[in-house]
Design a protein around this motif. Structure first.
Motif, PDB file in Angstrom:
ATOM      1  N   ALA A  59       0.862  -1.180   0.000  1.00  0.00           N
ATOM      2  CA  ALA A  59       0.000   0.000   0.000  1.00  0.00           C
ATOM      3  C   ALA A  59       0.895   1.226   0.000  1.00  0.00           C
ATOM      4  O   ALA A  59       1.972   1.216   0.595  1.00  0.00           O
ATOM      5  N   SER A  60       0.448   2.271  -0.686  1.00  0.00           N
ATOM      6  CA  SER A  60       1.228   3.512  -0.718  1.00  0.00           C
ATOM      7  C   SER A  60       0.318   4.696  -0.416  1.00  0.00           C
ATOM      8  O   SER A  60      -0.892   4.653  -0.685  1.00  0.00           O
ATOM      9  N   PHE A  61       0.934   5.726   0.144  1.00  0.00           N
ATOM     10  CA  PHE A  61       0.218   6.913   0.592  1.00  0.00           C
ATOM     11  C   PHE A  61       1.085   8.128   0.353  1.00  0.00           C
ATOM     12  O   PHE A  61       2.291   8.066   0.560  1.00  0.00           O
ATOM     13  N   THR A  62       0.466   9.219  -0.042  1.00  0.00           N
ATOM     14  CA  THR A  62       1.174  10.489  -0.060  1.00  0.00           C
ATOM     15  C   THR A  62       0.933  11.133   1.297  1.00  0.00           C
ATOM     16  O   THR A  62      -0.213  11.373   1.686  1.00  0.00           O
ATOM     17  N   LEU A  63       2.005  11.318   2.038  1.00  0.00           N
ATOM     18  CA  LEU A  63       1.942  11.976   3.344  1.00  0.00           C
ATOM     19  C   LEU A  63       2.549  13.359   3.177  1.00  0.00           C
ATOM     20  O   LEU A  63       3.594  13.508   2.543  1.00  0.00           O
ATOM     21  N   THR A  64       1.885  14.358   3.754  1.00  0.00           N
ATOM     22  CA  THR A  64       2.353  15.733   3.590  1.00  0.00           C
ATOM     23  C   THR A  64       2.331  16.486   4.915  1.00  0.00           C
ATOM     24  O   THR A  64       1.567  16.144   5.824  1.00  0.00           O
ATOM     25  N   GLY A  65       3.140  17.505   4.982  1.00  0.00           N
ATOM     26  CA  GLY A  65       3.130  18.390   6.141  1.00  0.00           C
ATOM     27  C   GLY A  65       1.821  19.151   6.251  1.00  0.00           C
ATOM     28  O   GLY A  65       1.402  19.516   7.350  1.00  0.00           O
ATOM     29  N   ASP A  66       1.171  19.392   5.136  1.00  0.00           N
ATOM     30  CA  ASP A  66      -0.115  20.081   5.171  1.00  0.00           C
ATOM     31  C   ASP A  66      -1.204  19.224   5.810  1.00  0.00           C
ATOM     32  O   ASP A  66      -2.018  19.725   6.572  1.00  0.00           O
ATOM     33  N   SER A  67      -1.218  17.917   5.507  1.00  0.00           N
ATOM     34  CA  SER A  67      -2.275  17.045   6.050  1.00  0.00           C
ATOM     35  C   SER A  67      -1.937  16.518   7.441  1.00  0.00           C
ATOM     36  O   SER A  67      -2.830  16.233   8.223  1.00  0.00           O
ATOM     37  N   GLN A  68      -0.642  16.323   7.726  1.00  0.00           N
ATOM     38  CA  GLN A  68      -0.175  15.774   9.005  1.00  0.00           C
ATOM     39  C   GLN A  68      -0.749  14.378   9.287  1.00  0.00           C
ATOM     40  O   GLN A  68      -0.830  13.959  10.434  1.00  0.00           O
ATOM     41  N   ARG A  69      -1.142  13.644   8.246  1.00  0.00           N
ATOM     42  CA  ARG A  69      -1.616  12.263   8.444  1.00  0.00           C
ATOM     43  C   ARG A  69      -0.452  11.398   8.898  1.00  0.00           C
ATOM     44  O   ARG A  69       0.688  11.616   8.501  1.00  0.00           O
TER      45      ARG A  69
END
Length: 191
Positions: free
Chosen positions: A99-109
């Motif tokens: 599984a892959s995910f885009t993690l960003t500082g904007d979302s903080q997921r």
């Protein structure tokens, strides 16, 4: 904060904060022990927090630990990364799924990676900071690295790989990693 099960990987969760946004920016809770507990994660099990900073295109992974493995909670605190996990637990119903995910500082997921899963990411921004909350102290003799471009993994990294560590440059195949993991499990069960 909301926890969502990652269907492709048994025991993996994506944690999404509910940021308060105003003219100053935002405020977001990035970890909540009660939410972690509600999905069966012991918040008291985490013993180490770490941070990496990577230049755009840097690839870190694919990594896991032999022995008892390690679970981790990862979050891109600044910038953006493509984060990938692969289930390498032979007894898991999602064995070899990825599984892959885009993690960003904007979302903080945040992504919870169960022990026994390989993990890696590629920095999509200049720079990208990734925070890790880990449930075991580091033991270098248990480090396992898998070649990021192993054809059996078939991970579509979005950017050309600009840099890797020496360890990652010498990483073995998925088949080598599975043999090493099986050997470590056999050794533990024979004790």
């Amino acid at each position: 904060m909301k926890a969502t099960r990652v269907e492709a990987i048994a025991g993996a969760y994506l944690f999404e904060p509910m940021p308060h946004v105003d003219e100053r920016g935002f405020f977001a809770r990035t970890f909540d022990a009660d939410v972690a507990r509600s999905v069966g994660i012991d918040p008291g099990a985490f013993v180490q927090d770490s941070l990496s900073r990577s230049a755009k295109g840097v690839l870190r992974g694919m990594h896991l630990r032999s022995g008892a493995g390690e679970a981790k909670l990862v979050r891109c605190s600044y910038g953006a990364v493509l984060d990938v996990i692969v289930d390498l637990r032979p007894e898991s119903p999602t064995f070899l799924n990825k599984a892959s995910f885009t993690l960003t500082g904007d979302s903080q997921r945040s992504l919870y990676v169960p022990a026994g899963c390989a993990h890696g990411f590629q920095a999509l921004s200049e720079p990208a900071d990734v925070s890790y909350r880990i449930d075991r102290r580091h033991e270098p003799s248990e480090d396992v690295a898998i070649a990021y471009d192993d054809p059996d993994l078939a991970i579509a990294w979005p950017l050309p790989v600009s840099l890797r560590s020496g360890r990652d440059a010498e990483a073995g195949s998925l088949a080598d990693a599975l043999a090493l993991i099986r050997g470590a499990r056999t050794e533990r069960s024979n004790r």
